[in-house]
Design an enzyme around this catalytic site. Structure first.
Site, PDB file in Angstrom:
ATOM      1  N   VAL A 101     -10.319   2.734  -5.190  1.00  0.00           N
ATOM      2  CA  VAL A 101     -10.617   3.202  -6.440  1.00  0.00           C
ATOM      3  C   VAL A 101      -9.442   3.099  -7.532  1.00  0.00           C
ATOM      4  O   VAL A 101      -9.752   2.419  -8.556  1.00  0.00           O
ATOM      5  CB  VAL A 101     -11.165   4.722  -6.646  1.00  0.00           C
ATOM      6  CG1 VAL A 101     -11.411   5.215  -8.200  1.00  0.00           C
ATOM      7  CG2 VAL A 101     -12.451   4.654  -5.999  1.00  0.00           C
ATOM      8  N   GLU A 102      -8.196   3.333  -7.028  1.00  0.00           N
ATOM      9  CA  GLU A 102      -6.972   3.394  -7.894  1.00  0.00           C
ATOM     10  C   GLU A 102      -6.667   1.741  -8.166  1.00  0.00           C
ATOM     11  O   GLU A 102      -6.419   1.462  -9.297  1.00  0.00           O
ATOM     12  CB  GLU A 102      -5.903   4.030  -7.368  1.00  0.00           C
ATOM     13  CG  GLU A 102      -4.719   3.805  -8.463  1.00  0.00           C
ATOM     14  CD  GLU A 102      -3.460   4.845  -7.940  1.00  0.00           C
ATOM     15  OE1 GLU A 102      -2.288   4.686  -8.652  1.00  0.00           O
ATOM     16  OE2 GLU A 102      -3.785   5.618  -6.944  1.00  0.00           O
ATOM     17  N   MET A 103      -6.791   1.141  -7.104  1.00  0.00           N
ATOM     18  CA  MET A 103      -6.875  -0.255  -7.168  1.00  0.00           C
ATOM     19  C   MET A 103      -7.650  -0.948  -8.261  1.00  0.00           C
ATOM     20  O   MET A 103      -7.339  -1.836  -8.972  1.00  0.00           O
ATOM     21  CB  MET A 103      -6.591  -1.050  -5.625  1.00  0.00           C
ATOM     22  CG  MET A 103      -6.282  -2.466  -5.688  1.00  0.00           C
ATOM     23  SD  MET A 103      -4.560  -2.866  -6.328  1.00  0.00           S
ATOM     24  CE  MET A 103      -4.632  -4.678  -6.027  1.00  0.00           C
ATOM     25  N   ALA A 106      -6.771  -0.377 -11.766  1.00  0.00           N
ATOM     26  CA  ALA A 106      -5.625  -1.055 -12.275  1.00  0.00           C
ATOM     27  C   ALA A 106      -5.932  -2.443 -12.641  1.00  0.00           C
ATOM     28  O   ALA A 106      -5.816  -2.893 -13.683  1.00  0.00           O
ATOM     29  CB  ALA A 106      -4.620  -0.850 -11.245  1.00  0.00           C
TER      30      ALA A 106
END
Length: 159
Positions: A101-103, A106
């Site tokens: 999710v963070e990737m 970003a």
């Protein structure tokens, strides 16, 4: 705070040795909660996926992934056939846990802000980011409220 390079670890005595800018060979007392060492990628019994799905465990991995993403945009920019742009700008991330999710987030910020005005032939904001996981929801191991917040931002899991 000490910014430096870890030069050694003594897990028995719970010490980490650091060469810092101000001091040489500082020994820091730390809480070690588990075994120290490098982490490795897991493809859950499908090691053949490694060729297509690079892991993200080090700075070198991150730089490699970033370069791969930027090459995809450059390839789309050079592509004469606009019908191919969508395929070239589709990024599939496997794993809808915190790292995935963070990737994805970003990458979304990169394509919608940083790269927005860098190309003439393509619109980077039209890139597709697909998050795939076997779990029924994004951030499956976490509270449903966090999954709902991720879904509110457009992230859904698709097995």
């Amino acid at each position: 705070m000490i910014l430096g390079e870890v030069t050694g670890v003594d897990s028995d005595r719970r010490r980490v040795f650091v060469d810092s800018v101000d001091r040489e060979g500082v020994a820091l007392r730390v809480r070690l909660s588990g075994p120290c060492g490098r982490s490795s990628h897991s493809y859950f019994g499908h090691d053949e996926f490694a060729r297509f799905a690079p892991g993200l465990k080090s700075l070198a991995d991150a730089v490699s992934i970033r370069n791969h993403i930027l090459r995809a945009f450059e390839q789309a920019e050079a592509e004469e056939d606009p019908t191919r742009h969508r395929d070239l700008l589709t990024f599939v991330l496997v794993g809808a846990g915190p790292t995935g999710v963070e990737m994805a987030g970003a990458l979304a910020i990169l394509v919608r802000t940083t790269l927005r005005s860098e190309f003439r032939r393509i619109d980077p904001s039209l890139a597709r980011i697909v998050l795939v996981d076997m779990a029924p929801r994004v951030l499956g191991p976490f509270a449903e409220s966090l999954s709902a917040a991720a879904a509110d931002h457009g992230w859904t899991s698709s097995a």
